[in-house]
Each structure stands twice: as C-alpha cells, then as structure tokens.
Scaffold this active site. Structure first.
Site, PDB file in Angstrom:
ATOM      1  N   VAL A  26       0.851  -1.192   0.000  1.00  0.00           N
ATOM      2  CA  VAL A  26       0.000   0.000   0.000  1.00  0.00           C
ATOM      3  C   VAL A  26       0.886   1.241   0.000  1.00  0.00           C
ATOM      4  O   VAL A  26       0.727   2.144  -0.824  1.00  0.00           O
ATOM      5  CB  VAL A  26      -0.927   0.004   1.239  1.00  0.00           C
ATOM      6  CG1 VAL A  26      -1.717   1.301   1.289  1.00  0.00           C
ATOM      7  CG2 VAL A  26      -1.845  -1.204   1.200  1.00  0.00           C
ATOM      8  N   ASP A  45      10.965   3.172   5.325  1.00  0.00           N
ATOM      9  CA  ASP A  45      10.704   1.774   5.691  1.00  0.00           C
ATOM     10  C   ASP A  45      11.819   1.305   6.621  1.00  0.00           C
ATOM     11  O   ASP A  45      12.969   1.710   6.450  1.00  0.00           O
ATOM     12  CB  ASP A  45      10.632   0.879   4.442  1.00  0.00           C
ATOM     13  CG  ASP A  45       9.877  -0.420   4.739  1.00  0.00           C
ATOM     14  OD1 ASP A  45       8.727  -0.548   4.301  1.00  0.00           O
ATOM     15  OD2 ASP A  45      10.464  -1.282   5.433  1.00  0.00           O
ATOM     16  N   THR A 100      -1.148  -4.481   9.844  1.00  0.00           N
ATOM     17  CA  THR A 100      -1.923  -4.723  11.076  1.00  0.00           C
ATOM     18  C   THR A 100      -2.391  -6.178  11.031  1.00  0.00           C
ATOM     19  O   THR A 100      -3.560  -6.467  10.757  1.00  0.00           O
ATOM     20  CB  THR A 100      -3.159  -3.785  11.161  1.00  0.00           C
ATOM     21  OG1 THR A 100      -3.827  -3.813   9.889  1.00  0.00           O
ATOM     22  CG2 THR A 100      -2.764  -2.382  11.498  1.00  0.00           C
ATOM     23  N   THR A 137      -5.593  -0.963   8.164  1.00  0.00           N
ATOM     24  CA  THR A 137      -6.911  -1.434   8.601  1.00  0.00           C
ATOM     25  C   THR A 137      -6.891  -1.741  10.091  1.00  0.00           C
ATOM     26  O   THR A 137      -6.058  -2.519  10.558  1.00  0.00           O
ATOM     27  CB  THR A 137      -7.281  -2.711   7.822  1.00  0.00           C
ATOM     28  OG1 THR A 137      -7.221  -2.395   6.432  1.00  0.00           O
ATOM     29  CG2 THR A 137      -8.680  -3.173   8.179  1.00  0.00           C
ATOM     30  N   CYS A 277      -6.249  -9.110   4.071  1.00  0.00           N
ATOM     31  CA  CYS A 277      -7.433  -8.271   4.322  1.00  0.00           C
ATOM     32  C   CYS A 277      -8.610  -9.121   4.798  1.00  0.00           C
ATOM     33  O   CYS A 277      -9.004  -9.102   5.954  1.00  0.00           O
ATOM     34  CB  CYS A 277      -7.847  -7.530   3.053  1.00  0.00           C
ATOM     35  SG  CYS A 277      -6.600  -6.492   2.357  1.00  0.00           S
ATOM     36  N   ARG A 348       0.682 -14.691   1.945  1.00  0.00           N
ATOM     37  CA  ARG A 348       0.134 -14.394   3.274  1.00  0.00           C
ATOM     38  C   ARG A 348      -1.264 -14.977   3.448  1.00  0.00           C
ATOM     39  O   ARG A 348      -2.140 -14.771   2.627  1.00  0.00           O
ATOM     40  CB  ARG A 348       0.084 -12.879   3.522  1.00  0.00           C
ATOM     41  CG  ARG A 348       1.431 -12.282   3.864  1.00  0.00           C
ATOM     42  CD  ARG A 348       1.324 -10.802   4.128  1.00  0.00           C
ATOM     43  NE  ARG A 348       1.075 -10.036   2.915  1.00  0.00           N
ATOM     44  CZ  ARG A 348       1.020  -8.696   2.920  1.00  0.00           C
ATOM     45  NH1 ARG A 348       1.131  -8.033   4.042  1.00  0.00           N
ATOM     46  NH2 ARG A 348       0.828  -8.038   1.798  1.00  0.00           N
TER      47      ARG A 348
END
Ligand code: SAJ
Length: 448
Positions: A26, A45, A100, A137, A277, A348
């Site tokens: 993102v 980063d 997150t 998120t 997500c 993931r």
C-alpha cells in the site's frame, strides 16, 4: 510545518511534503502516486532491503503493478530513507501504511501502528500541527486508543503540535483498475477543517470520490465492515459448496442461475479465503464487539466457514484418492498455485498452507507450482515445482490459485505424466468438459 489555514490550497497546488511510513503493497504505490501528483515525498521503511531496492528503482512488493513506476533516485521530489525522524522534520502530513496482522490467537496485532506513531510523535517539531494519518486497517477506536497515549506521554498537544486522522487504504493488489489512484477514499477525524484539507490532499491522489465522513471511528468502521461483508458473502457460497454436492447439484449451476436476479451478488466458492485483508479484518470487528459485550455471531460463523474450507477440501481430496485405490502413504498431490490470489505473488494467509498441512497429516506428499513466488516463499516441507512440464508421477492435481500461468499449462501433456490423471478445480475456473475429454477424471469444489 503541518496544518496551516491555507493547507487546503497548498494541497490543491501540490505545495505540501507528504511522508509515507511503510513502503509495502500500500505504502509504496501511495508514495509513488503522491510523487506523480506533484508532491514532495519522503518514503520510510524499517527494512534496509526495501529501502535499497526502492532507491535502485526496484520493486520490493509482490505486486506486478508496481514494476517500472518507481521514480529514479535522483528525482528531486523523491526521498527514501530508513529514518522516520529524518523524514518527519520535512513533512506537513505523514501517512502510516504499516501492517496490522492478527496474532496466533487471532487478536489484532497493533505493534506496528503503535511503534510507527511513537517514532513519528517523538520526532515532531513542537507547534507544527503536523497531520498524522493512519491508513492501515484497524477496528473502530484503535487510532485514538493507540496514538493518544503516546501523544500525551510525550507532552505533545493535539491541535498545536499534532493532528491525527484516519483514511483507510482501499487498494486491491494485482488489480490495476483499483490502484491507489483509482479508488474512492473516506477521511475520518474530529476536526472538520483538517478533514477538508485531507479531502483536498487525497483528491490529488485519486480520480474517484473522496469524502469527509466525520470522526475517526466512522472511517475505521467503514473499512473493516467492507471486508467483513466480503468474508460473509464468500462464506455463504463456501457453505453452499458443501451442501449442494450432497443434493447431487453443482453449486456453480445454482449460483449462475441465481445471478440472473438483478440484486444477487455473485461470489465463487474456493479452497479458502486468503490474503492480509479478508481473512483478517473480521477478527477486528469480532474483537471490538467482544470489548463492548455485543455478540458477533454471524461474523464469527462466516469466519469459521472460510477458515475450515481448506480442511473440508482436504477431506474430499483424501476420499477421491481412496476411491481411486491409491495406497495410503504413497499418494502424491501437485498444487497449482500457492499465492492467496490470482496474478499476485503473496503467500500471506494463503489457504494453500492449511490445505497442504491437512493433506500431509494424511501421509500425502505435497508439491506446489506457483511462478509468482520464489522457492523460499514456500514452507520447507513443500516440494517446489519450478518447471511444470517436468512434473510427473502425481495422483492428483489441484488448482488452488487461478493464475493465468496455472490455467494455461499443457493439461494433456500433464495427464500423460500422471500416475492417476485426477484433477480438482479448487476455484471453479477450468473448462471441466474439455479436460474430461482430454482424459482427466475431474472433480471441483461444490460439484457432486
Ligand atoms: N475469494 C473467494 N471467492 C470470491 C472472492 C474471493 O474465494 O468470490 C478468495 C480469494 O481467492 C482470496 C480471498 O478470497 O483468497 C480474498 O480475495 P479478494 O478478492 O477479496 O482479494 P484481497 O484480499 O486482495 O481483497 C482486496 C481488498 N481490498 C482492500 O482491502 C482495499 C478487498 O476489500 C477488495 O474487495 C478486494 O481486494 C477485491 O475487490 O478484489
């Protein structure tokens, strides 16, 4: 400096310095987007590897859409560093796009959000009213709960030294039609003037609608329930994919028939629901509901259906091998695709993992082919197939991820090299009639 009365005008003129903390799926496209929109950009980063790759113009994410669009290191408005402190001193507004994830016990892990916030706040210039926007998120209340204690502990004053806001990322990896420059955004913060300023800023990034939706919690909740709704919708078709074969009906026939109704939303059953997500966000909502003592039974049940889908499929595959007379302990299965989603190289939360381990627990050997991933992206106990045309001796091949590269393999060639030419379409995207005519014994999720 951060917020000023002419912030909105400065945003419209591109006369702001924007910091982005976290250059992943993102953050990096966001940094590139603001750079391309004319802003001065500082990208940060913690990973030296990521920073060095971006500095060389190389794409450290698995998303092919980021290839070849990274500004050159000598671009005057493009600054990449591992130091948040260095970046913060230059920025008017700082966007936080850190992961997150959920912990092993499926609780939201806010470590990255907390650490990123603290590092930013301790580097802020007093009196600058720097705007810090969380994009990751989270669930309703997290931005304030996680960051306000840090602000207070550092003796900073909201509205004087710092402002905080929430603008959820709505970015679909591997989908150029829904990149950071093409998705609608919502902005939440307690101060409507700051909200208007951020609407002006994000309106320079995306061509779609950007709106101020009120306090932080409204924007936080919107993002989470967008993905909760998707998880529930997918869970419905996955549950139907378990029921209809027992009624000797193909769920895909039923869903296609139902989809002729104007407001039926079509989803597709599969081996499972992966990614960072959809299988994660519902746990945020479940956590928040638990915090306030209100049951979240539908959200919890849907998550359970999707989470156990790989185990259901493993049971079906084991039965298929048994029916085919493959001796226990000698079976070999080839998985086509390992990534959680087609055309993206991201393992993931992939359902391939629980599927493979459930099969291995039944003494079935597992190999996997996924040209979007590197051999090191697979668990050690998986035999990685890099050249599909040399694959041979398998008893069953399973389509796990609908990569084009998996759909377009030489199916008739593979059938000849199989111990048993048995095929399981785990994504309902293959032409099963054609493959049956090529000698495959075909099976598929949701098919009798
Ligand atoms: N999946 C199904 N059946 C479906 C749709 C998806 O089994 O009908 C599976 C996929 O195979 C994958 C998982 O669900 O394993 C998630 O797929 P996804 O298409 O939702 O892809 P994501 O995880 O990349 O979701 C992103 C999200 N974008 C953001 O959070 C900004 C999501 O909100 C988007 O709706 C989604 O992309 C999208 O529209 O593709």
């Amino acid at each position: 400096m951060g917020w000023t009365p002419d912030f909105e005008q400065r945003a419209k003129n591109g006369d702001l310095t924007v910091g982005i903390i976290g250059l992943g799926y993102v953050g990096l496209p966001t940094a590139i987007g603001f750079h391309d929109a004319g802003f001065n950009v500082w990208g940060v980063d913690i990973s030296e590897r990521t920073v060095n790759m971006v500095k060389r113009g190389e794409n450290p994410t698995g998303d092919p859409d980021v290839n070849d669009i990274i500004p050159s290191p000598d671009a005057v408005r493009w600054h990449i560093t591992t130091s948040t402190a260095q970046a913060v001193s230059h920025c008017d507004v700082i966007l936080v796009t850190v992961p997150t994830p959920v912990t092993e016990d499926l609780k939201p892990d806010l470590t990255y959000v907390k650490t990123a916030g603290r590092t930013i706040f301790e580097s802020l210039e007093r009196g600058s009213r720097t705007i810090v926007v969380l994009e990751s998120t989270v669930y309703p209340g997290v931005t304030a709960q996680t960051w306000l204690p840090e602000v207070e502990e550092l003796g900073l004053e909201m509205g004087v030294d710092v402002e905080i806001a929430y603008c959820p990322e709505r970015f679909n990896p591997g989908d150029p039609a829904h990149g950071v420059r093409q998705v609608a955004r919502v902005v939440g913060c307690s101060n409507s003037d700051i909200g208007a300023g951020l609407v002006a800023l994000y309106s320079r990034l995306t061509t779609e609608d950007v709106r101020y939706v009120g306090k932080l919690e409204v924007a936080e909740a919107a993002k989470v329930i967008e993905n909760v709704q998707r998880d529930i919708n997918i869970a419905l078709v996955n549950e139907l994919a378990r029921i209809f074969p027992e009624l000797d009906v193909d769920v895909e026939d039923v869903l296609s028939a139902a989809a002729t109704k104007w407001n039926f939303h079509r989803y597709t059953p599969g081996v499972g629901v992966g990614g960072h997500c959809i299988p994660v966000d519902p746990y945020y909502m479940m956590q928040r509901a638990a915090d306030v003592g209100v049951p979240a039974e539908l959200i919890t049940a849907a998550r359970a259906v999707n989470r156990t889908m790989p185990l259901h499929v493993a049971g079906v595959l084991n039965d298929i091998l048994y029916e085919a007379g493959v001796p226990s302990g000698e079976a070999k299965i080839l998985l086509l695709g390992w990534s959680y989603k087609a055309e993206v190289g991201d393992p993931r939360e992939t359902p391939a993992e629980p599927l493979a381990s459930a099969l291995q627990s039944k003494n079935i050997a597992i190999s996997a082919f996924d040209p979007h991933l590197r051999p090191e992206d697979f668990p050690a106990e998986i035999e990685v197939v890099e050249d599909i045309d040399s694959a041979e001796g398998y008893d069953l091949v399973v389509l796990v991820t609908a990569h084009q590269a998996c759909l377009e393999i030489d199916w008739s060639g593979l059938a000849k090299r199989m111990n048993n030419p048995i095929l399981y379409d785990g994504r309902r995207v293959l032409d099963l009639t054609k493959l049956e005519n090529e000698g495959w014994q075909i099976h598929a999720v949701g098919r009798p």
